[in-house]
Design a protein around this motif. Structure first.
Motif, PDB file in Angstrom:
ATOM      1  N   VAL A  35      16.001  20.582 -14.813  1.00  0.00           N
ATOM      2  CA  VAL A  35      16.204  20.485 -16.265  1.00  0.00           C
ATOM      3  C   VAL A  35      16.350  21.871 -16.876  1.00  0.00           C
ATOM      4  N   PHE A  36      15.482  22.788 -16.497  1.00  0.00           N
ATOM      5  CA  PHE A  36      15.560  24.139 -17.054  1.00  0.00           C
ATOM      6  C   PHE A  36      16.888  24.813 -16.711  1.00  0.00           C
ATOM      7  N   LEU A  37      17.292  24.715 -15.443  1.00  0.00           N
ATOM      8  CA  LEU A  37      18.554  25.334 -15.029  1.00  0.00           C
ATOM      9  C   LEU A  37      19.758  24.671 -15.698  1.00  0.00           C
ATOM     10  N   ALA A  38      19.736  23.351 -15.833  1.00  0.00           N
ATOM     11  CA  ALA A  38      20.856  22.646 -16.450  1.00  0.00           C
ATOM     12  C   ALA A  38      21.009  23.017 -17.926  1.00  0.00           C
ATOM     13  N   PHE A  39      19.907  23.063 -18.650  1.00  0.00           N
ATOM     14  CA  PHE A  39      19.989  23.419 -20.065  1.00  0.00           C
ATOM     15  C   PHE A  39      20.356  24.899 -20.245  1.00  0.00           C
ATOM     16  N   THR A  40      19.871  25.749 -19.367  1.00  0.00           N
ATOM     17  CA  THR A  40      20.247  27.160 -19.434  1.00  0.00           C
ATOM     18  C   THR A  40      21.739  27.323 -19.166  1.00  0.00           C
ATOM     19  N   TYR A  41      22.231  26.637 -18.152  1.00  0.00           N
ATOM     20  CA  TYR A  41      23.666  26.675 -17.837  1.00  0.00           C
ATOM     21  C   TYR A  41      24.490  26.150 -19.012  1.00  0.00           C
ATOM     22  N   ALA A  42      24.046  25.054 -19.616  1.00  0.00           N
ATOM     23  CA  ALA A  42      24.764  24.494 -20.766  1.00  0.00           C
ATOM     24  C   ALA A  42      24.770  25.469 -21.933  1.00  0.00           C
ATOM     25  N   VAL A  99      24.659  28.681 -21.837  1.00  0.00           N
ATOM     26  CA  VAL A  99      25.503  29.846 -21.550  1.00  0.00           C
ATOM     27  C   VAL A  99      26.982  29.476 -21.524  1.00  0.00           C
ATOM     28  N   THR A 100      27.317  28.319 -20.990  1.00  0.00           N
ATOM     29  CA  THR A 100      28.724  27.977 -20.753  1.00  0.00           C
ATOM     30  C   THR A 100      29.350  27.079 -21.801  1.00  0.00           C
ATOM     31  N   VAL A 101      28.615  26.599 -22.775  1.00  0.00           N
ATOM     32  CA  VAL A 101      29.205  25.741 -23.792  1.00  0.00           C
ATOM     33  C   VAL A 101      30.293  26.541 -24.528  1.00  0.00           C
ATOM     34  N   PRO A 102      31.415  25.885 -24.801  1.00  0.00           N
ATOM     35  CA  PRO A 102      32.516  26.622 -25.446  1.00  0.00           C
ATOM     36  C   PRO A 102      32.104  27.193 -26.802  1.00  0.00           C
ATOM     37  N   GLY A 103      32.603  28.377 -27.073  1.00  0.00           N
ATOM     38  CA  GLY A 103      32.275  29.047 -28.327  1.00  0.00           C
ATOM     39  C   GLY A 103      33.311  28.800 -29.393  1.00  0.00           C
ATOM     40  N   ARG A 104      33.377  29.667 -30.360  1.00  0.00           N
ATOM     41  CA  ARG A 104      34.241  29.505 -31.530  1.00  0.00           C
ATOM     42  C   ARG A 104      35.738  29.489 -31.188  1.00  0.00           C
ATOM     43  N   ASP A 105      36.126  30.189 -30.170  1.00  0.00           N
ATOM     44  CA  ASP A 105      37.548  30.272 -29.863  1.00  0.00           C
ATOM     45  C   ASP A 105      38.093  28.960 -29.298  1.00  0.00           C
ATOM     46  N   ARG A 106      37.286  28.237 -28.562  1.00  0.00           N
ATOM     47  CA  ARG A 106      37.792  27.049 -27.880  1.00  0.00           C
ATOM     48  C   ARG A 106      37.470  25.739 -28.599  1.00  0.00           C
TER      49      ARG A 106
END
Length: 162
Positions: free
Chosen positions: A17-24, A26-33
């Motif tokens: 759970v910790f790794l999955a939420f950390t990955y999410a 970090v990798t969730v699309p930002g303002r540009d996408r």
């Protein structure tokens, strides 16, 4: 006294759970996408939510029961109770409950999540050990047998003056 299976599952699940939420976070699309929906604060909140869920699951891995000569410390998910042996009337490990429980002199019941039926033989062994400790420490010591005294003996203090 600790559970076996539940501890391993809890540690593994908390890590995932910790790794999955950390990955999410970090990798969730930002303002540009994406239309500006995921700001830095959103990412931080995703991380904090994952850390909180992982902490709660990890807490399950830390449950334990630690007996001592004076009593027992029972650490469950949210509450840690310190009980003295005279407070405990009996230990139960039957019926439909998934873990052991201690019945107290004030009619309260304390769950002992560290002793679980899911652990099979290990859980039954721990339950037997705790039941023996409760029996030994909670019981009042038996008075030593006294020799009968002669009622005419003047040294018998129970006769009083007379």
């Amino acid at each position: 006294m600790r559970p076996q299976r539940g501890r391993v599952v809890a540690i593994a699940l908390a890590t995932v759970v910790f790794l999955a939420f950390t990955y999410a976070a970090v990798t969730v699309p930002g303002r540009d996408r994406q239309k500006g929906d995921w700001s830095l604060m959103d990412r931080g909140l995703i991380f904090i939510l994952g850390a909180a869920i992982a902490w709660f699951i990890w807490r399950f891995a830390t449950i334990k029961a630690v007996p001592s000569p004076t009593g027992i410390v029972v650490r469950n998910l949210l509450i840690t109770r310190r009980l003295t042996w005279p407070e405990i009337v009996r230990m139960q490990f039957g019926g439909g409950a998934p873990w052991a429980s201690l019945d107290l002199y004030d009619a309260d019941t304390v769950a002992v999540m560290a002793i679980q039926k899911a652990d099979g033989a290990h859980g039954r062994t721990l339950a037997g050990r705790l039941a023996a400790l409760v029996h030994v420490h909670s019981s009042a010591p038996e008075p030593e047998p006294r020799e009968p005294r002669d009622p005419d003996d003047p040294r018998d203090p129970s006769q009083g003056p007379g």
